[in-house]
Scaffold this active site. Sequence first.
Site, mmCIF file in Angstrom:
data_model
loop_
_atom_site.group_PDB
_atom_site.id
_atom_site.type_symbol
_atom_site.label_atom_id
_atom_site.label_comp_id
_atom_site.label_asym_id
_atom_site.label_seq_id
_atom_site.Cartn_x
_atom_site.Cartn_y
_atom_site.Cartn_z
ATOM 1 N N CYS A 79 -75.998 -13.299 -12.724
ATOM 2 C CA CYS A 79 -76.751 -12.803 -13.883
ATOM 3 C C CYS A 79 -75.912 -12.754 -15.159
ATOM 4 O O CYS A 79 -76.398 -13.105 -16.242
ATOM 5 C CB CYS A 79 -77.386 -11.447 -13.595
ATOM 6 S SG CYS A 79 -76.267 -10.166 -13.022
ATOM 7 N N ASP A 280 -84.091 -10.849 -19.425
ATOM 8 C CA ASP A 280 -83.652 -10.494 -18.077
ATOM 9 C C ASP A 280 -83.497 -11.759 -17.233
ATOM 10 O O ASP A 280 -84.473 -12.488 -17.018
ATOM 11 C CB ASP A 280 -84.688 -9.562 -17.453
ATOM 12 C CG ASP A 280 -84.242 -8.984 -16.115
ATOM 13 O OD1 ASP A 280 -83.206 -9.435 -15.589
ATOM 14 O OD2 ASP A 280 -84.933 -8.089 -15.599
ATOM 15 N N HIS A 282 -82.958 -11.920 -14.061
ATOM 16 C CA HIS A 282 -83.184 -11.635 -12.644
ATOM 17 C C HIS A 282 -84.543 -12.147 -12.155
ATOM 18 O O HIS A 282 -85.357 -11.410 -11.612
ATOM 19 C CB HIS A 282 -83.053 -10.136 -12.380
ATOM 20 C CG HIS A 282 -81.703 -9.604 -12.724
ATOM 21 N ND1 HIS A 282 -81.390 -9.090 -13.965
ATOM 22 C CD2 HIS A 282 -80.562 -9.518 -11.987
ATOM 23 C CE1 HIS A 282 -80.119 -8.699 -13.980
ATOM 24 N NE2 HIS A 282 -79.599 -8.952 -12.782
#
Length: 399
Positions: A79, A280, A282
């Site tokens: 990430c 994000d 993820h």
Amino acid sequence: MESVLLKYENQMNVLSDYLDIEELPDIDEPVSILGRQYDTKTEKCQLLSDITSRLWFTYRKKFSPIGGTGPSSDSGWGCMLRCGQMMLAQALICQHLGRDWRWEKHKQQTKEYYQILHCFQDRKDCCYSIHQMAQMGVGEGKSIGEWFGPNTVAQVLKKLALFDEWNSLAVYVSMDNTVVIEDIKKMCRYQPHHDAAGQGGSTYRNAWSRCTDTSGQSSGWRPLLLIVPLRLGINHINPVYVDAFKECFKMPQSLGALGGKPNNAYYFIGFSGDELIYLDPHTTQLFADTEEAGGAVQDHTYHCQKGPNRMKILNLDPSVALGFFCKEETDFDLWCGVVEKEILKKQSLRMFELVPKHPPHWPPFIPPEKPEVTTTGAELIESTDKLFDMEEEFEILSV
């Protein structure tokens, strides 16, 4: 009339992607996104279009194994690498397309856009791929598959940029919370030596042919990617830094910030009130093989078309890295002026220092050059380690 209707239709299409998402609250204070301000009451559509236009890099799976035998997905560990890619991609967009460039679904983009995107494809022969970043991280003491912190990602980007002749970025990563104006100007005015075509290092150059400079342009200032790793507290962010941290997102040179929570990285691109707005990484998507697709990039998977993610600023982990892009020397001079006025003079506890001259107790500053190598991947690490031993003594952050 047709142009007006088309513009209205495009705005409605942007909004339709967000109808099932909690909207940003209507507040009196403008929302800041990478140096742009928006009124949520009258400019929400433009705000959402701006956010969607940022390149969004997420976990991917089923790409070729890293290093030949390593992982074929970065889910669960990549990430921060993806966030570093997003910050760098924003710098390249500003360099080649301009800050006001906007992406539209199903619209053919310029060749520069696709060339930028190719630099980040999940292939071992692309400049800033997950493969190259993970393997370069070995030189930073990170095993492939291990989670990176913001400072480590900054160091990796600095090393990889040496091989990117197309963009010819000067990447400066501050040390000891100190930005040295003299060193930056020395680096940006320095023109690295590149071998003539067909001479030493041809194997490596051919592998990264998409990132080779074909413009032939040479100026007195190389575009600057400035990364400032910081620790804004011990276990939690110190509230005394909040106003200065928010001020950085207002600067025209802003590339946002890398950070998040322990082992959970986000790319922060702005703020609304006391909340940060972020992209994000993820989400796990399939590897997009542009080579087999005849070069047709599935670019809709690289733009987040959901409502903006938000988190309270005080929930931020104190280890962060601020990013700034200065295409011209005047941009850097203006940035220095804003830092002096808004960051240094107004804050009782400074986030970082900006000094005119190289500290005399530091080792001499020497702009790094691309080493002579004829290979790629993990073997490259041995060739580049010694270039950075001196600077890495000053690394103070570990997440």
